[in-house]
Design a protein around this motif. Structure first.
Motif, short mmCIF file in Angstrom:
data_model
loop_
_atom_site.label_atom_id
_atom_site.label_comp_id
_atom_site.label_asym_id
_atom_site.label_seq_id
_atom_site.Cartn_x
_atom_site.Cartn_y
_atom_site.Cartn_z
N LEU A 1 44.25 8.99 74.02
CA LEU A 1 42.93 8.56 74.49
C LEU A 1 42.97 7.17 75.10
N GLU A 2 44.07 6.46 74.91
CA GLU A 2 44.19 5.14 75.50
C GLU A 2 44.23 5.20 77.04
N ASP A 3 44.43 6.39 77.60
CA ASP A 3 44.42 6.55 79.05
C ASP A 3 43.00 6.67 79.61
N TYR A 4 42.00 6.80 78.73
CA TYR A 4 40.62 6.98 79.18
C TYR A 4 40.02 5.64 79.63
N ALA A 5 39.08 5.73 80.58
CA ALA A 5 38.33 4.55 81.00
C ALA A 5 37.33 4.18 79.91
N ILE A 6 37.22 2.89 79.60
CA ILE A 6 36.36 2.40 78.52
C ILE A 6 35.19 1.63 79.11
N LEU A 7 33.98 1.98 78.66
CA LEU A 7 32.79 1.21 78.97
C LEU A 7 32.33 0.54 77.68
N LYS A 8 32.52 -0.77 77.58
CA LYS A 8 32.22 -1.53 76.36
C LYS A 8 31.06 -2.48 76.64
N ASP A 9 30.00 -2.34 75.84
CA ASP A 9 28.80 -3.16 76.02
C ASP A 9 28.28 -3.08 77.46
N THR B 1 36.18 -2.86 65.23
CA THR B 1 36.11 -1.42 65.45
C THR B 1 34.74 -1.03 65.99
N HIS B 2 34.73 0.04 66.79
CA HIS B 2 33.50 0.51 67.43
C HIS B 2 33.43 2.02 67.36
N LEU B 3 32.23 2.55 67.18
CA LEU B 3 31.99 3.97 67.41
C LEU B 3 31.88 4.18 68.91
N VAL B 4 32.65 5.14 69.43
CA VAL B 4 32.55 5.47 70.85
C VAL B 4 32.18 6.93 71.02
N THR C 1 36.22 9.45 79.88
CA THR C 1 35.63 8.14 79.61
C THR C 1 35.20 8.05 78.16
N VAL C 2 35.11 6.83 77.65
CA VAL C 2 34.51 6.56 76.34
C VAL C 2 33.56 5.38 76.49
N THR C 3 32.46 5.41 75.72
CA THR C 3 31.44 4.37 75.76
C THR C 3 31.17 3.88 74.35
N THR C 4 31.18 2.56 74.15
CA THR C 4 30.92 2.01 72.82
C THR C 4 29.44 2.15 72.49
N LEU C 5 29.16 2.48 71.20
CA LEU C 5 27.79 2.70 70.74
C LEU C 5 27.39 1.77 69.60
N VAL D 1 22.17 8.68 65.00
CA VAL D 1 22.64 8.35 66.35
C VAL D 1 21.49 7.92 67.25
N ALA D 2 20.34 8.57 67.15
CA ALA D 2 19.22 8.27 68.05
C ALA D 2 18.60 6.91 67.76
N SER D 3 18.38 6.60 66.49
CA SER D 3 17.67 5.37 66.13
C SER D 3 18.59 4.19 65.85
N GLY D 4 19.87 4.47 65.53
CA GLY D 4 20.80 3.41 65.15
C GLY D 4 20.66 2.96 63.72
N THR D 5 19.84 3.64 62.92
CA THR D 5 19.64 3.28 61.52
C THR D 5 20.86 3.67 60.68
N GLN D 6 21.35 2.73 59.86
CA GLN D 6 22.47 2.99 58.96
C GLN D 6 21.97 3.16 57.53
N THR D 7 22.54 4.14 56.83
CA THR D 7 22.19 4.36 55.44
C THR D 7 23.45 4.31 54.59
#
Length: 342
Positions: free
Chosen positions: A185-193, A226-229, A237-241, A279-285
């Motif tokens: 997956l390191e070959d994928y294009a990364i969109l970070k922030d 570390t980031h969830l992508v 492609t991967v996008t940081t979330l 995932v939708a709200s970003g709330t962590q429990t």
């Protein structure tokens, strides 16, 4: 070259070959001893048929059997309603395993190799080998997509623990319908922030798939964080979330991600607590499990997650509600890498 020097070189080569042979013999003997030793207070394990067919009967669990005895490390099965009951072992050994929709992925060690070599083996519903792929390092994570079309695995290629900072991983994704292998997956294009990102220190691990057989989530580590992508296999492609997410596992309804999160103040060797992200709200429990869990959890349904913790014979499986309520409970002793089928 003098005769004396030739004799010295030959003698050195003989000694080295003898050392390799002795090492292999000792390791083989130790492995055989462990397999033949029976766990006195463990579950009853007998050889029999094991199926990954989702329509193959009552709900069941297929997992790596960790109980001492001749069937240790083999894929085994129990009814989901009786997880501590007698086990049926398949004869197929795996270090890491997952299955869905009649397809399994088995990360295993090659027999007789010095040093160790590993393969990712795709299994059909009857545990027959469909294809095999050499691994670049030590197996650590494996996943099959909900529809059984995709398989992913992660290996350590440097270091051997997520707890430290000196490890390197390689994560691959295989499309079983076409045979196409994304080796890294390191070959994928990364969109970070929101911006294109490139760095030599990028690592990925812990893939989990959505139901569309195209989208996935994974961990990205770079610059010490570390980031969830979210990834797109077609667009590569991967996008940081979200930050501070490791080993994500998507809920069956696709709305939440369970993961391990580093918590400041905890010991360096045991730094994680389980959380669930909407995932939708970003709330962590935070979940009720307060022990450090170094695993990619598995959802039994939309309400419960299962994970491994160290046990007397290697690992035990535990469960906890996914909404932060309740308390953790042991599900199975001497078991690892479960898949819930049927």
């Amino acid at each position: 070259m003098s005769l004396q020097r030739r004799i010295l070189i030959l003698a050195t080569a003989v000694v080295l070959l003898a050392a390799v042979a002795v090492t292999a013999l000792v390791r083989a003997s130790a492995t055989e001893d462990r397999k033949n030793r029976t766990q006195a207070d463990g579950p009853q394990v007998t050889r029999g048929p094991v199926s990954l067919d989702p329509a193959g009967g009552d709900p069941r669990i297929v997992f790596r059997n960790m109980a001492w005895g001749p069937h240790r490390d083999e894929l085994a099965t129990v009814p989901a309603a009786a997880p501590e009951g007698d086990r049926t072992a398949s004869g197929v050994a795996c270090l890491r395993f997952h299955a869905a929709a009649g397809t399994g992925i088995c990360l295993r060690a090659e027999q007789g190799g010095v040093p160790d070599r590993y393969r990712a083996v795709v299994l059909d519903a009857r545990l027959k080998e469909v294809s095999a792929h050499a691994l670049a390092g030590i197996p650590t994570r494996a996943r099959v997509s909900p529809g059984g079309r995709l398989a992913a695995w992660t290996v350590f290629v440097g270091g051997d623990s997520y707890a430290g900072t000196d490890f390197s991983t390689r994560t691959s994704v295989l499309d079983l319908s076409t045979g196409r292998l994304e080796a890294s997956l390191e070959d994928y294009a990364i969109l970070k922030d929101g911006k294109p990102y490139r760095s030599a220190d990028v690592n990925f691990w812990g893939v989990t798939f959505t139901a569309d057989e195209r989208t996935f989530y994974a961990t990205l580590r770079t610059a010490g964080r570390t980031h969830l992508v979210r990834g797109d296999l077609a667009a590569r492609t991967v996008t940081t979330l979200h930050e501070n997410v490791e080993c994500p596992s998507l809920s069956p309804d696709g709305t939440r991600v369970a993961y391990k999160k580093r918590v400041p103040g905890l010991p360096a060797e045991a730094p994680w607590r389980l959380h669930v992200l909407d995932v939708a709200s970003g709330t962590q429990t935070p979940l009720a499990e307060e022990r450090s869990v170094d695993d990619q959890v598995v959802w039994t349904d939309d309400r419960t997650v299962v994970y491994s913790l160290p046990g007397d014979f290697g690992a035990d499986l535990h469960s906890v509600p996914a909404d932060g309520s309740g308390a953790p409970a042991r599900l199975m002793a001497s078991a690892l890498a479960p898949a819930f089928l049927g």
